[in-house]
Design an enzyme around this catalytic site. Structure first.
Site, mmCIF file in Angstrom:
data_model
loop_
_atom_site.group_PDB
_atom_site.id
_atom_site.type_symbol
_atom_site.label_atom_id
_atom_site.label_comp_id
_atom_site.label_asym_id
_atom_site.label_seq_id
_atom_site.Cartn_x
_atom_site.Cartn_y
_atom_site.Cartn_z
ATOM 1 N N ASP A 1 0.750 -1.007 0.130
ATOM 2 C CA ASP A 1 -0.090 0.042 -0.010
ATOM 3 C C ASP A 1 1.080 1.038 -0.200
ATOM 4 O O ASP A 1 0.485 2.438 -0.398
ATOM 5 C CB ASP A 1 -0.935 0.039 1.055
ATOM 6 C CG ASP A 1 -0.326 -0.153 2.528
ATOM 7 O OD1 ASP A 1 0.243 0.812 3.034
ATOM 8 O OD2 ASP A 1 0.184 -1.321 2.905
ATOM 9 N N ASP B 1 9.883 -12.115 -4.170
ATOM 10 C CA ASP B 1 9.625 -12.556 -2.641
ATOM 11 C C ASP B 1 10.499 -12.018 -1.642
ATOM 12 O O ASP B 1 11.773 -12.031 -1.819
ATOM 13 C CB ASP B 1 9.837 -14.202 -3.012
ATOM 14 C CG ASP B 1 9.630 -15.041 -1.731
ATOM 15 O OD1 ASP B 1 8.850 -14.395 -0.727
ATOM 16 O OD2 ASP B 1 10.420 -16.077 -1.688
ATOM 17 N N ASP C 1 6.867 -5.459 6.675
ATOM 18 C CA ASP C 1 5.323 -5.328 6.996
ATOM 19 C C ASP C 1 4.570 -6.234 6.354
ATOM 20 O O ASP C 1 4.088 -6.046 5.155
ATOM 21 C CB ASP C 1 5.041 -3.887 6.404
ATOM 22 C CG ASP C 1 3.576 -3.498 6.323
ATOM 23 O OD1 ASP C 1 2.879 -4.169 7.182
ATOM 24 O OD2 ASP C 1 2.987 -2.361 5.663
ATOM 25 N N SER D 1 1.745 -9.480 5.773
ATOM 26 C CA SER D 1 0.482 -10.083 6.281
ATOM 27 C C SER D 1 0.765 -11.145 7.257
ATOM 28 O O SER D 1 1.680 -11.265 7.836
ATOM 29 C CB SER D 1 -0.279 -10.635 4.826
ATOM 30 O OG SER D 1 0.682 -11.145 4.109
ATOM 31 N N TYR E 1 -7.908 -3.811 13.729
ATOM 32 C CA TYR E 1 -7.328 -5.141 13.597
ATOM 33 C C TYR E 1 -8.070 -6.146 14.871
ATOM 34 O O TYR E 1 -8.406 -5.350 16.059
ATOM 35 C CB TYR E 1 -5.869 -5.355 13.980
ATOM 36 C CG TYR E 1 -5.055 -4.884 12.723
ATOM 37 C CD1 TYR E 1 -5.516 -4.919 11.386
ATOM 38 C CD2 TYR E 1 -3.758 -4.184 12.848
ATOM 39 C CE1 TYR E 1 -4.739 -4.309 10.655
ATOM 40 C CE2 TYR E 1 -2.913 -3.890 12.194
ATOM 41 C CZ TYR E 1 -3.533 -3.955 10.657
ATOM 42 O OH TYR E 1 -2.757 -3.367 9.740
#
Ligand code: SPM
Length: 287
Positions: A95, A146, A164, A166, A232
């Site tokens: 993002d 990756d 950062d 997931s 979250y």
């Protein structure tokens, strides 16, 4: 593929086996984007109360309303703990929000950015300009790769590395394992700091314990800093830190007023307070 991307009666619910029995729901006015990329399901929603929301494989990554806390803490805790961060590597966070924050540091001369999924970057550029502005910084070099392979094969060393990621399901899984941390350590300069997405000790005790064990085994100095993120599950997440000698719990540099004025969450006081953990979590840190 799990039963992700479920909207019922206009409400999106984050439901995942990692925190069985817990759901977090937001009301959705419009689905702005929904596509399965090569790596994951990407959804972008217009929510009723939290602006746009990015969801990957059914897990909330950010909302426009409260993204600032996570992005600021992931960037400023390690960067202000370091006395002179000139080279920085950011892995994940397509993002661009963490990059936006890293860009606020004037000592930083080079920002290498590695993201596995170019579609996340494209979606952010189209729908989340407040975060994608991080890509406009001329110091940023983008590597579509990756992250695990990138650090394993990289020949450069960094003062600060920020991961950062997931959650440890899907493309982010390897980023929570010891070989990845060993590679991160190899890619640090003396005194370097690594900061990784540290999940929540309320909901993912096993995962946090594992991260803390790995950092304890590999880094002479380590810490875990709390971050409040209402969207979250549990309203909480942490940043897990390891360093090759640099102290972590206090900023090593003055926070320029021109930077502080542009921050909503991070401050010197927040930096120091974030390392004060509930008793049970402190015991986890101490092993
Ligand atoms: N730049 C923002 C990307 C967010 N990356 C981290 C997302 C974590 C999502 N799961 C959090 C679960 C916390 N218990």
């Amino acid at each position: 593929m799990k039963n992700y991307n479920k909207i019922e009666k206009g409400w999106f619910s984050e439901i995942c086996p990692m925190w069985e029995g817990v759901a977090l729901s937001l009301q959705v006015d419009e689905v702005l984007y929904s596509n399965k990329s090569q790596f994951q399901q990407i959804d972008l929603y217009q929510t009723r109360s939290h602006g746009k929301m990015l969801v990957l494989d059914g897990i909330i990554q950010l909302t426009e309303r409260d993204e600032f806390g996570y992005q600021e803490m992931m960037a400023h805790v390690p960067l202000f703990a370091h006395p002179n961060p000139e080279t920085v590597l950011v892995i994940g966070g397509g993002d661009g929000g963490v990059l936006r924050e890293v860009g606020k540091h004037s000592p930083v001369k080079q920002i290498d950015f590695c993201e596995i999924d170019p579609e996340v970057i494209a979606v952010s550029k189209k729908f989340l300009p407040g975060m994608a502005c991080g890509f406009d910084d001329p110091r940023v070099n983008i590597h579509i790769r990756d992250g695990n392979a990138f650090v394993r094969e990289c020949h450069q060393v960094y003062e600060v590395i920020i991961v950062d990621s997931s959650d440890p399901v899907g493309p982010g899984e390897a980023l929570f394992e010891r070989p990845f941390y060993e590679n991160l350590k190899q890619a640090l300069r003396p005194g370097g700091i690594v900061a990784t997405q540290g999940e929540s000790f309320f909901l993912h005790q096993e995962c946090v314990e594992n991260l803390i064990r790995i950092t304890r085994e590999l880094f002479p100095v380590r810490g875990y800093a709390n971050i409040l993120v209402p969207t979250y599950p549990g309203g909480h997440i942490g940043v897990c830190l390891g360093s090759l000698g640099t102290e972590l719990v206090k900023p090593a540099r003055e926070i320029p007023a021109t930077v502080q004025d542009r921050l909503k969450y991070y401050s010197r006081q927040v930096h120091e307070a974030a390392f004060v953990l509930p008793h049970f979590a402190r015991k986890m840190m101490e092993g």
